[in-house]
Write an enzyme that holds these catalytic residues in place. Sequence first.
Site, PDB file in Angstrom:
ATOM      1  N   ASN A  14      24.833  33.335  55.251  1.00  9.90           N
ATOM      2  CA  ASN A  14      24.870  33.835  53.974  1.00  9.90           C
ATOM      3  C   ASN A  14      24.996  32.941  52.741  1.00  9.90           C
ATOM      4  O   ASN A  14      25.717  32.493  52.337  1.00  9.90           O
ATOM      5  CB  ASN A  14      26.321  34.692  53.947  1.00  9.90           C
ATOM      6  CG  ASN A  14      26.846  35.533  52.932  1.00  9.90           C
ATOM      7  OD1 ASN A  14      26.094  35.369  51.738  1.00  9.90           O
ATOM      8  ND2 ASN A  14      28.002  36.280  52.760  1.00  9.90           N
ATOM      9  N   ARG A  38      32.836  38.263  35.888  1.00  7.67           N
ATOM     10  CA  ARG A  38      32.175  39.086  35.432  1.00  7.67           C
ATOM     11  C   ARG A  38      32.815  40.290  34.822  1.00  7.67           C
ATOM     12  O   ARG A  38      33.722  40.827  34.951  1.00  7.67           O
ATOM     13  CB  ARG A  38      31.210  39.708  36.593  1.00  7.67           C
ATOM     14  CG  ARG A  38      30.135  38.740  37.208  1.00  7.67           C
ATOM     15  CD  ARG A  38      29.379  39.438  38.251  1.00  7.67           C
ATOM     16  NE  ARG A  38      29.919  38.819  39.581  1.00  7.67           N
ATOM     17  CZ  ARG A  38      29.548  39.116  40.514  1.00  7.67           C
ATOM     18  NH1 ARG A  38      28.547  40.179  40.939  1.00  7.67           N
ATOM     19  NH2 ARG A  38      29.985  38.420  41.900  1.00  7.67           N
ATOM     20  N   GLU A  40      31.201  41.535  57.114  1.00  9.86           N
ATOM     21  CA  GLU A  40      29.587  41.642  56.986  1.00  9.86           C
ATOM     22  C   GLU A  40      29.050  40.651  57.730  1.00  9.86           C
ATOM     23  O   GLU A  40      27.761  41.151  58.424  1.00  9.86           O
ATOM     24  CB  GLU A  40      29.353  40.901  55.395  1.00  9.86           C
ATOM     25  CG  GLU A  40      29.713  42.117  54.456  1.00  9.86           C
ATOM     26  CD  GLU A  40      29.984  41.367  53.098  1.00  9.86           C
ATOM     27  OE1 GLU A  40      31.100  40.490  53.016  1.00  9.86           O
ATOM     28  OE2 GLU A  40      29.263  41.476  52.216  1.00  9.86           O
ATOM     29  N   HIS A  72      26.548  44.946  47.917  1.00 11.12           N
ATOM     30  CA  HIS A  72      27.687  44.949  48.747  1.00 11.12           C
ATOM     31  C   HIS A  72      27.466  45.846  49.846  1.00 11.12           C
ATOM     32  O   HIS A  72      28.515  46.383  50.616  1.00 11.12           O
ATOM     33  CB  HIS A  72      28.874  45.338  48.537  1.00 11.12           C
ATOM     34  CG  HIS A  72      29.738  44.168  47.153  1.00 11.12           C
ATOM     35  ND1 HIS A  72      30.475  44.308  46.093  1.00 11.12           N
ATOM     36  CD2 HIS A  72      29.717  42.834  47.660  1.00 11.12           C
ATOM     37  CE1 HIS A  72      30.896  43.312  45.652  1.00 11.12           C
ATOM     38  NE2 HIS A  72      30.312  42.379  46.373  1.00 11.12           N
ATOM     39  N   ARG A  76      21.975  37.031  55.215  1.00  9.16           N
ATOM     40  CA  ARG A  76      22.333  38.092  54.413  1.00  9.16           C
ATOM     41  C   ARG A  76      21.500  37.870  53.202  1.00  9.16           C
ATOM     42  O   ARG A  76      21.500  36.611  52.536  1.00  9.16           O
ATOM     43  CB  ARG A  76      23.708  38.145  54.112  1.00  9.16           C
ATOM     44  CG  ARG A  76      24.122  38.979  52.893  1.00  9.16           C
ATOM     45  CD  ARG A  76      25.520  38.853  52.480  1.00  9.16           C
ATOM     46  NE  ARG A  76      25.918  39.721  51.450  1.00  9.16           N
ATOM     47  CZ  ARG A  76      26.839  39.594  50.462  1.00  9.16           C
ATOM     48  NH1 ARG A  76      27.589  38.421  50.424  1.00  9.16           N
ATOM     49  NH2 ARG A  76      26.933  40.525  49.529  1.00  9.16           N
ATOM     50  N   GLY A  93      39.069  40.517  49.532  1.00  8.11           N
ATOM     51  CA  GLY A  93      40.009  39.786  49.255  1.00  8.11           C
ATOM     52  C   GLY A  93      41.258  40.358  48.559  1.00  8.11           C
ATOM     53  O   GLY A  93      42.469  40.412  48.678  1.00  8.11           O
ATOM     54  N   LYS A  99      27.839  30.573  53.712  1.00 10.12           N
ATOM     55  CA  LYS A  99      28.905  30.825  54.565  1.00 10.12           C
ATOM     56  C   LYS A  99      27.986  31.126  55.845  1.00 10.12           C
ATOM     57  O   LYS A  99      26.994  31.720  55.725  1.00 10.12           O
ATOM     58  CB  LYS A  99      29.547  32.103  54.273  1.00 10.12           C
ATOM     59  CG  LYS A  99      30.250  31.973  53.118  1.00 10.12           C
ATOM     60  CD  LYS A  99      31.028  33.594  52.934  1.00 10.12           C
ATOM     61  CE  LYS A  99      31.687  33.345  51.578  1.00 10.12           C
ATOM     62  NZ  LYS A  99      32.155  34.789  51.140  1.00 10.12           N
ATOM     63  N   LEU A 152      36.893  45.060  46.931  1.00  9.97           N
ATOM     64  CA  LEU A 152      37.298  44.157  45.481  1.00  9.97           C
ATOM     65  C   LEU A 152      37.599  42.806  46.041  1.00  9.97           C
ATOM     66  O   LEU A 152      38.636  42.715  46.705  1.00  9.97           O
ATOM     67  CB  LEU A 152      38.571  44.859  45.129  1.00  9.97           C
ATOM     68  CG  LEU A 152      38.817  46.301  44.820  1.00  9.97           C
ATOM     69  CD1 LEU A 152      40.112  47.007  44.792  1.00  9.97           C
ATOM     70  CD2 LEU A 152      37.548  46.766  43.797  1.00  9.97           C
TER      71      LEU A 152
END
Length: 427
Positions: free
Chosen positions: A7, A263, A406, A202, A113, A353, A14, A231
């Site tokens: 990812n 953001r 994921e 996502h 990903r 998270g 990751k 979130l």
Amino acid sequence: MGILVLNAGSSTVKFALFGFDTLEVLVRGLLDWAGKTGQATVRMEMPGQGPIRQDLEVPSYREAVFAALNLLQRSFGTSGVALTNRGTGAASAASEKAAEGNFGQKIRIVGHRLIHGGEEIRTPVWIDAQMKQTIARYRHLAPLHIPAGLEAIAAAEEALPGTPQIGVFDTAFFADIPPAAYLYPVPYEWYTQWGIRRYGFHGTSHAYCTERAAQLLDRPVEQVNLIICHLGQGSSATAVQAGKAITNTMGFTPLEGFMMGSRSGTVDPGILLYVMREHGLSVEELDHILHHRSGLLGLSGVSSDFRQVEAAAAQGNQRAQLALDVYAYRVRAMVGSLAVTLGRVDALVFTGGIGENSSWLRKEVCRGLECIGVHLDPEKNQHLRPDTDIAQAASPVRVLLIHTREDYMIARCARQMLLERTTPEIR
Ligand code: ADP
């Protein structure tokens, strides 16, 4: 034999190694490049083993990924049993490259990903030279992530020659959202000529949560209507009707929708015109501020990390509390709006998270949603861990806490593609 999932983000990669047959996590790791020239840190963890950490001297993103894959190779023995913790040290990319091993024989397939597949890529894909060119066409729509993903693909090709690779796209789960949900009210030619529309992001997380929610509700996935709030550092919500996504709060870019760590999320576009015209902000300055100096960080002045903002608020920091209040208000308002688009909601899902861990946020979001049938159980909200149902027994809308996975979705998809030589839909 394993499945490697990568990812690739702008400054981190990751990675996770899954057992091919069991789909259990064998190794999970993080390569943190942090934008520092020439230096990266790899951390790896195997269930039941101590963490491994190594500093790497690497000249480029690709070399960093390559070195991390070789460290994985050296740390994970031929028998499939983890070797000992090698501790901290420095290794040059050249010496990493020289460390030939049997890693390539152990990995059967690599799954990536990837953030953006535009309108063209609607399913997971096999990655070959032509597909890399197709993916590269979306570089300008995700300038931080697509180049990183292509570098990770190249590094895996080099570290694992001949190993098949697949890509799973965040946008694919939203391939069928209707035009009324994806068109912006701007000149239509912006869409036809420039591809300006809402895409949604996502998707892999939302797809996993859809499946998992259906399991928890004990219903076929085709029969569930959901509002899923992912979130995390980035945040979005998806409305799922009869198991399919009908909209996502992120749009043309992952900047739209909820307020996030740093953001802004959705703001009046007139503000952007105003600060450029009246206060002389340049495009580059605006870009930086909206991505890196807004959201929780911008409002609180404390941090982009939800936990830290919660801690500051608990110590009486008013701006931190204000930032949390705006965050919760925006999620609550959006959930209400998505409920209307769905008509019937079976469950409100919290993941990511913040969604998985902040009982305060969930309480604040659900406060006021009784009007759409959401009745949170305060005790369960405070004490239960994912995956579980935290609604009151009589609540018409269930409230589900789900730990998103994921990388598992990508591993499962890669396995299926390899076994069946098909391209399954992630939905
Ligand atoms: P990413 O989007 O990078 O995958 P995560 O899903 O891990 O990020 O979410 C990171 C966010 O979750 C951070 O803002 C962090 O503060 C928040 N978070 C993690 N644990 C907790 C917790 N126990 N309470 C509140 N927030 C938490």
